[in-house]
Write a protein that holds these residues in place. Sequence first.
Motif, PDB file in Angstrom:
ATOM      1  N   ASN A  81       0.822  -1.225   0.000  1.00 23.71           N
ATOM      2  CA  ASN A  81       0.000   0.000   0.000  1.00 23.71           C
ATOM      3  C   ASN A  81       0.850   1.268   0.000  1.00 23.71           C
ATOM      4  OD1 ASN A  81      -2.365  -1.656   0.334  1.00 23.71           O
ATOM      5  ND2 ASN A  81      -1.807  -1.862   2.488  1.00 23.71           N
ATOM      6  N   ARG A 263      -5.567   3.277   0.216  1.00 27.21           N
ATOM      7  CA  ARG A 263      -5.018   2.412  -0.823  1.00 27.21           C
ATOM      8  C   ARG A 263      -5.195   0.939  -0.461  1.00 27.21           C
ATOM      9  NH1 ARG A 263      -0.649   4.895  -1.374  1.00 27.21           N
ATOM     10  NH2 ARG A 263      -1.066   6.105  -3.236  1.00 27.21           N
ATOM     11  N   CYS A 264      -5.099   0.632   0.820  1.00 31.24           N
ATOM     12  CA  CYS A 264      -5.313  -0.742   1.284  1.00 31.24           C
ATOM     13  C   CYS A 264      -6.723  -1.214   0.958  1.00 31.24           C
ATOM     14  CB  CYS A 264      -5.072  -0.817   2.793  1.00 31.24           C
ATOM     15  SG  CYS A 264      -5.450  -2.411   3.553  1.00 31.24           S
TER      16      CYS A 264
END
Length: 461
Positions: A81, A263-264
């Motif tokens: 990430n 983003r994860c």
Amino acid sequence: PEPGRCAHFVLRKRRFCRMIPAPGRRFCGEHGHEEEQNDRKRIPCPLDPKHTVYEDQLQKHLKKCNSREKPKPVYFVQDINAGLKDAAEIPEKQVPLSSLSIEELQNLITRLKKASNGLELHLKEQILSHQALQEALSDPKNGESAFKHLKQQASILGNMERLHLLGPGRCFVEFGAGRGKLSHWVDIALENVESVQFLLVERATTRFKVDGKHKRRDSIFERLQVDIQHLCLNKVPILEKKKLPVVGIGKHLCGAATDLALRCLVESYTTCCDGKNEEPASKRCRAAETEVAPHKSAGNESTTEDHNPVAGIVIALCCHHKCDWTHYVGREFFKSVGLGPVEFHYFQRMSSWATCGMQETTGKASTSEDSEDQTHDTEEHEHTHSRTASGSDPLQGILSVEERKELGCLCKRLIDHGRVEYLQQQGYKAALQYYTEAAVSLENVLLTAVPNPSVIPEPTI
């Protein structure tokens, strides 16, 4: 030293050590090297020099030392990430804000106002509450600091309810969980709801956790001790097994941790770790950034149900001065308005003006309320702001405190707008709103996102 206590004097604390030595000894095990013990020598631990060990027991100690490198969990994927690491985009040496000339600072301010022109700077108020916290809010035993945290948690739950995110058959992932208070109240709110899972993500060990208070069979609490930068949710066993939609939550998720969490959720969870693609994380994430709606299925690929899409995101933002261009999800937005990593570096530093105003920081760097937060509530990071802006003041006599606060807020909104645009490009309906009063918390902006129905089709029943 006190009778029965260690005879070592701790210079930093200006008192004797309070540990109890073994019978017949003057020093505790930690400071035993200060006296002869059958000619045994104590040396600093090579893994962590903050503690010592007998030299003849070093190899045995290294196998059980708490500072040893532990096996990585299955959901650990290095830098999955982290975002793109293009060295060409990052300046080799970043000049401190205090080193800029007045002309350079004024040019930065001009560029900041130009980039912010046309953005929605006046956020809507969504100061809500939730029935689950009414009893705690009316309990006179709670002090002022606890009351402020409860009001924030109640509003976060109220906003989750407004977005229809409080329901059965879901996995709530609390990023930067700390003691796990936010998940605790979500669990209370879902007292009679079945099939609820909680994942508490925290990279550090935490004291005074509230996890043990949850004895219901319907909800499951699991802690993931991992940095968000390396967390692949698709590899968490409970998510692989139960296939539950995910709701990402966080209270004062500090700086770059917000970008890593986004983003994860919307990249690595849906595209990067499907078990079939074993490309390097940087290549996979670069491909994910170019997609407008990664949730869409194509041909015979996995459907939305197979990917267990993110049902929603509710994160209280915090500490913009700790953001990082490498991890920042809104880089494309910054580039679209003619800004880059250099301007981002300065704007993130200027964002601290919104919460400290560059006022009397040295004398008021720590209040009793802040001390209590540091001791009892690790989710709160407001006490770090005053230290960030202390020191030289290059704008002395040019900008008033109110003007600086306004510019600091402008920097925060610019950074946050990049996050909103990123989520919109990924197929979410995202928004910013005030979720509590400034008197309760200066970090009072909540980022919410739910899948956009026009982009992500509803699963068939």
